[in-house]
Design an enzyme around this catalytic site. Structure first.
Site, PDB file in Angstrom:
ATOM      1  N   HIS A 313       0.682  -1.204   0.167  1.00 13.21           N
ATOM      2  CA  HIS A 313       0.068  -0.044   0.064  1.00 13.21           C
ATOM      3  C   HIS A 313       0.763   0.972   0.066  1.00 13.21           C
ATOM      4  CE1 HIS A 313      -3.009   2.853   1.175  1.00 13.21           C
ATOM      5  NE2 HIS A 313      -3.932   2.017   0.662  1.00 13.21           N
ATOM      6  N   ASP A 371      -7.890  -5.446  -0.088  1.00  9.85           N
ATOM      7  CA  ASP A 371      -8.525  -6.187  -1.350  1.00  9.85           C
ATOM      8  C   ASP A 371      -7.999  -7.701  -0.941  1.00  9.85           C
ATOM      9  OD1 ASP A 371      -7.397  -3.440  -2.963  1.00  9.85           O
ATOM     10  OD2 ASP A 371      -9.417  -4.126  -3.061  1.00  9.85           O
TER      11      ASP A 371
HETATM   12  C1  SDX Z   1      -6.264   0.200  -2.958  1.00  4.88           C
HETATM   13  O1  SDX Z   1      -4.178   4.834  -2.100  1.00  4.88           O
HETATM   14  C2  SDX Z   1      -5.418   3.893  -1.447  1.00  4.88           C
HETATM   15  O2  SDX Z   1      -5.656   4.351  -0.166  1.00  4.88           O
HETATM   16  C3  SDX Z   1      -6.063   2.874  -2.131  1.00  4.88           C
HETATM   17  C4  SDX Z   1      -6.948   2.022  -1.566  1.00  4.88           C
HETATM   18  C5  SDX Z   1      -8.485   2.530  -1.303  1.00  4.88           C
HETATM   19  O3  SDX Z   1      -9.022   2.502  -0.231  1.00  4.88           O
HETATM   20  O4  SDX Z   1      -8.543   3.863  -2.102  1.00  4.88           O
HETATM   21  O5  SDX Z   1      -6.324   1.591  -0.218  1.00  4.88           O
HETATM   22  C6  SDX Z   1      -7.280   0.832  -2.442  1.00  4.88           C
HETATM   23  O6  SDX Z   1      -5.997   0.463  -3.976  1.00  4.88           O
HETATM   24  C7  SDX Z   1      -5.271  -0.963  -2.290  1.00  4.88           C
HETATM   25  C8  SDX Z   1      -4.020  -1.271  -2.932  1.00  4.88           C
HETATM   26  C9  SDX Z   1      -4.513  -2.394  -3.802  1.00  4.88           C
HETATM   27  N1  SDX Z   1      -3.495  -2.892  -4.888  1.00  4.88           N
HETATM   28  C10 SDX Z   1      -2.858  -3.979  -4.781  1.00  4.88           C
HETATM   29  O7  SDX Z   1      -3.183  -4.777  -3.986  1.00  4.88           O
HETATM   30  C11 SDX Z   1      -2.175  -4.250  -5.971  1.00  4.88           C
HETATM   31  C12 SDX Z   1      -0.851  -4.902  -5.430  1.00  4.88           C
HETATM   32  N2  SDX Z   1      -0.002  -3.679  -4.791  1.00  4.88           N
HETATM   33  C13 SDX Z   1       1.001  -2.932  -5.416  1.00  4.88           C
HETATM   34  O8  SDX Z   1       0.464  -2.696  -6.666  1.00  4.88           O
HETATM   35  C14 SDX Z   1       1.480  -1.853  -4.562  1.00  4.88           C
HETATM   36  O9  SDX Z   1       1.668  -2.061  -3.418  1.00  4.88           O
HETATM   37  C15 SDX Z   1       0.606  -0.400  -4.502  1.00  4.88           C
HETATM   38  C16 SDX Z   1       0.312  -0.135  -5.970  1.00  4.88           C
HETATM   39  C17 SDX Z   1      -0.584  -0.771  -3.885  1.00  4.88           C
HETATM   40  C18 SDX Z   1       1.364   0.611  -3.786  1.00  4.88           C
HETATM   41  O10 SDX Z   1       2.705   0.721  -4.550  1.00  4.88           O
HETATM   42  P1  SDX Z   1       3.823   1.792  -3.991  1.00  4.88           P
HETATM   43  O11 SDX Z   1       3.401   2.483  -2.819  1.00  4.88           O
HETATM   44  O12 SDX Z   1       3.878   2.836  -5.132  1.00  4.88           O
HETATM   45  O13 SDX Z   1       4.857   0.941  -3.553  1.00  4.88           O
HETATM   46  P2  SDX Z   1       5.974   0.416  -4.550  1.00  4.88           P
HETATM   47  O14 SDX Z   1       5.309  -0.149  -5.713  1.00  4.88           O
HETATM   48  O15 SDX Z   1       6.964   1.678  -4.786  1.00  4.88           O
HETATM   49  O16 SDX Z   1       6.497  -0.667  -3.763  1.00  4.88           O
HETATM   50  C19 SDX Z   1       7.418  -0.771  -3.012  1.00  4.88           C
HETATM   51  C20 SDX Z   1       8.432  -1.853  -3.159  1.00  4.88           C
HETATM   52  C21 SDX Z   1       8.866  -2.109  -4.574  1.00  4.88           C
HETATM   53  O17 SDX Z   1      10.030  -3.118  -4.834  1.00  4.88           O
HETATM   54  P3  SDX Z   1      11.416  -2.210  -4.816  1.00  4.88           P
HETATM   55  O18 SDX Z   1      11.220  -1.413  -6.187  1.00  4.88           O
HETATM   56  O19 SDX Z   1      11.514  -1.327  -3.651  1.00  4.88           O
HETATM   57  O20 SDX Z   1      12.356  -3.396  -4.876  1.00  4.88           O
HETATM   58  O21 SDX Z   1       7.486  -3.070  -2.921  1.00  4.88           O
HETATM   59  C22 SDX Z   1       7.280  -3.868  -4.083  1.00  4.88           C
HETATM   60  C23 SDX Z   1       7.603  -2.951  -5.345  1.00  4.88           C
HETATM   61  O22 SDX Z   1       8.062  -3.759  -6.371  1.00  4.88           O
HETATM   62  N3  SDX Z   1       5.900  -4.192  -3.979  1.00  4.88           N
HETATM   63  C24 SDX Z   1       5.428  -5.407  -4.193  1.00  4.88           C
HETATM   64  C25 SDX Z   1       3.989  -5.346  -4.125  1.00  4.88           C
HETATM   65  N4  SDX Z   1       3.693  -4.078  -3.949  1.00  4.88           N
HETATM   66  C26 SDX Z   1       4.845  -3.291  -3.729  1.00  4.88           C
HETATM   67  N5  SDX Z   1       5.928  -6.576  -4.750  1.00  4.88           N
HETATM   68  C27 SDX Z   1       5.193  -7.577  -4.548  1.00  4.88           C
HETATM   69  N6  SDX Z   1       3.872  -7.563  -4.382  1.00  4.88           N
HETATM   70  C28 SDX Z   1       3.152  -6.345  -4.434  1.00  4.88           C
HETATM   71  N7  SDX Z   1       1.828  -6.505  -3.920  1.00  4.88           N
END
Ligand code: SDX
Length: 436
Positions: A313, A371
Site C-alpha cells: 500500500h 483487497d
Molecule cells: C487500494 O491509495 C489508497 O488508499 C488505495 C486503497 C483505497 O482504499 O482507496 O487503499 C485501495 O488500491 C489498495 C491497494 C490495492 N493494490 C494492490 O493490492 C496491488 C498490489 N500492490 C502494489 O501494486 C503496490 O503495493 C501498490 C500500488 C498498492 C503501492 O505501490 P507503491 O506505494 O507505489 O509501492 P511500490 O510499488 O513503490 O512498492 C515498494 C516496493 C517495490 O519494490 P522495490 O522496487 O523497492 O524493490 O515493494 C514492491 C515494489 O516492487 N511491491 C510489491 C508489491 N507491492 C509493492 N512486490 C510484490 N507484490 C506487491 N503487491
C-alpha cells in the site's frame, strides 16, 4: 490548519536568493510546507510524480496513520464504526462530519430509500452493451449517464444540488450495480424494495428473481454492509484525487463520480480485489498450497512482473486495519455458509503467513490490504469476480462525494492544473515533407 512558528528555508548552493516557506500543522499527521508562492518567488516548480510527498488539499474527512495501521473516518476508528454502525450511518458521518442521532438516521435512511429507483430509460443504455461486457465498463457508462436525467441537481456550486445528487448517487449505485450484474446473467432486473435495509435491498436486487420471495440472510446482510463501510473512504487515493481534479472544472457530480469509477477499475487500485482472487484461483489450479513457495519466488523476481495482489500500500506500512476486519467478516460468512474449508481462504491465509515471515515483504513493509480478503468473502456470497470492483465503487461513492463537496465548499479551491518538467524537443521549424 495552523501556521507553525517554524519556517522552511530553501537555500541554493549557487548562492541564489534563499526563500522562507511557511509550514502548517494539521490536527494530526505530517506538517506541510506551503509552496504556493514557490514559482512566483523562484521560477521553479516542485517535482513529485505520483505525489508521494505532496498534500493536494486540506481535508477533515479521513485520516490514515500508515505506520500504526490506523484508519479514522471523521475521527472515529474504522474498527468501532464497523462494529457499532451501519453503512448509512457511516455515509451520514462522512457527508456531515458527525454521526446521526436516531431521528437524523431515520430521516436520512428514508430519504435514501426513496431515491433507489433509476429512470426507466436507464435500461436502454444497458441494451447497448454486449451481455459479457465487464461490469465496470457498464457502470462507468451508467453513472455518467445519470447526468442526463437529473438536470435539477447538476450545479455543483449549489449546496442544495450537492445534497440532492449525494443522496441520488448513494441511493442509486446499488440499483445500477445490480442492473449491470443482472444484464450479464440475462435475468430480469429487480426493482428496489423499500421495506428492506440498504444492504438487504442490494442483496435482493442482486440475487432475487420475480419468481419467488427473496429471503435476506442477516449474516450476509451484515457482512455486505460491513464491506461497504470498510471501502467508504480513504483520504486522497487515486480515484478520490481523480474525482477532485475532475470536479474542480465545475463539471456535474455524476460526471466527476463516473471519472472516479473509471480510475478505481485499475488493478493497482480498486481492481486489485478481482486480480487477487484471479491470482488465488490460478495458484489453486496449479497445485494450491504446495505451489505457494514457487509463486512467491516469482513475486520476488523483479523481472517476472508478478505482484502479490492484495498486498502492499502507498500509505500503510503496517497491516491495513480493513484487511483484519475483512478477514473476520470472511470467517463469519464462510461459517454461516458452511464453507469453512474454502480452499481459497486456506490458501490466502497460507500466503499471508509466508509473506509476513519473508524478508522481501518484511523489508518493504508489505502487508495485506483491503483487497486481500474482500474477494474471498464476496465470492462466497455469490458475487462474480468481475463485479468485485463494482462493489468497491458502490461503497466508495459516498467518500468521493464527501471529498468533492469538501473541495467545492472550500472558498480557496480553484481548477486543478499541475505543471511539468519539459524534456521534449526545443522549438524547431516544420520542413516540407520532401525534406523530412
Ligand atoms: C487500494 O491509495 C489508497 O488508499 C488505495 C486503497 C483505497 O482504499 O482507496 O487503499 C485501495 O488500491 C489498495 C491497494 C490495492 N493494490 C494492490 O493490492 C496491488 C498490489 N500492490 C502494489 O501494486 C503496490 O503495493 C501498490 C500500488 C498498492 C503501492 O505501490 P507503491 O506505494 O507505489 O509501492 P511500490 O510499488 O513503490 O512498492 C515498494 C516496493 C517495490 O519494490 P522495490 O522496487 O523497492 O524493490 O515493494 C514492491 C515494489 O516492487 N511491491 C510489491 C508489491 N507491492 C509493492 N512486490 C510484490 N507484490 C506487491 N503487491
Amino acid at each position: 490548519m495552523k501556521a507553525s512558528d517554524i519556517k522552511a528555508t530553501l537555500a541554493f548552493s549557487n548562492g541564489g536568493q534563499a526563500i522562507d516557506l511557511p509550514i502548517y500543522k494539521g490536527t494530526v499527521g505530517p506538517d506541510v510546507i506551503d509552496i504556493r508562492k514557490l514559482y512566483a518567488q523562484t521560477g521553479m516548480f516542485t517535482y513529485d510524480p505520483g505525489f508521494l510527498s505532496t498534500a493536494s488539499c486540506q481535508s477533515s474527512i479521513t485520516y490514515i496513520d500508515g505506520d500504526k495501521g490506523e484508519l479514522l473516518y471523521r475521527g472515529y476508528p474504522i474498527e468501532q464504526l464497523a462494529v457499532n454502525c451501519d453503512f448509512l450511518e457511516t455515509c451520514y458521518l462522512l457527508l456531515n462530519g458527525e454521526l446521526p442521532n436516531e431521528a437524523q438516521k431515520t430521516e436520512f435512511t428514508n430519504t435514501v430509500t426513496r431515491h433507489t429507483m433509476v429512470n426507466e430509460q436507464m435500461q436502454f443504455f444497458l441494451r447497448g452493451f454486449r451481455r459479457d461486457a465487464h461490469p465496470m465498463a457498464v457502470l462507468t457508462g451508467l453513472v455518467g449517464a445519470l447526468s442526463a436525467f437529473y438536470h435539477d441537481s447538476t450545479d455543483i456550486n449549489n449546496p442544495e444540488h450537492r445534497q440532492i445528487s449525494a443522496v441520488r448517487l448513494i441511493a442509486k449505485m446499488p440499483t445500477l450495480v445490480a442492473m449491470a450484474y443482472k444484464y450479464g446473467t440475462g435475468q430480469p432486473y429487480m426493482y428496489p424494495k423499500n421495506d428492506l435495509s440498504y444492504s438487504g435491498n442490494f442483496l435482493r436486487m442482486m440475487f432475487g428473481t420475480p419468481c419467488e420471495e427473496y429471503q435476506v440472510n442477516p449474516v450476509i446482510e451484515r457482512a455486505i454492509d460491513r464491506i461497504f463501510i470498510l471501502h467508504a473512504d480513504h483520504e486522497q487515493n487515486a480515484s478520490t484525487s481523480t474525482v477532485r481534479l475532475c470536479g474542480s472544472s465545475g463539471t456535474n457530480p455524476f460526471a466527476a463520480i463516473a471519472a472516479g469509477v473509471a480510475c478505481l477499475w485499475g488493478p493497482a487500485h480498486g481492481g486489485a480485489n478481482e486480480a487477487c482472487l484471479n491470482m488465488l484461483e490460478d495458484i489453486q489450479r496449479n497445485g494450491g498450497v504446495s505451489k505457494v513457495g514457487e509463486f512467491m519466488e516469482k513475486v520476488k523476481d523483479k523481472n517476472s512482473g508478478v505482484k502479490l495482489m492484495g498486498f502492499g500500500h502507498r500509505v500503510y506500512k503496517n497491516y491495513d486495519p480493513r484487511a483484519k476486519l475483512m478477514q473476520e467478516t470472511c470467517n463469519e460468512v464462510l461459517a454461516e455458509l458452511g464453507l469453512e474449508k474454502d480452499p481459497l481462504f486456506a490458501l490466502a491465509k497460507q500466503l499471508e503467513k509466508i509473506a509476513l515471515e519473508d524478508d522481501y515483504f518484511v523489508q518493504r513493509k508489505l502487508y495485506p490490504n483491503v483487497d486481500f480478503y474482500s474477494g474471498i468473502v464476496q465470492r462466497a456470497i455469490g458475487i462474480p469476480v468481475n463485479l468485485f470492483t463494482g462493489i468497491f465503487a458502490l461503497a466508495r461513492t459516498v467518500g468521493w462525494i464527501a471529498q468533492l463537496n469538501e473541495m467545492i465548499s472550500d472558498p480557496e479551491y480553484k481548477i486543478g492544473r499541475p505543471r511539468q518538467l519539459f524534456s521534449g524537443s526545443d522549438k524547431r521549424d516544420v520542413k516540407p515533407i520532401a525534406q523530412r
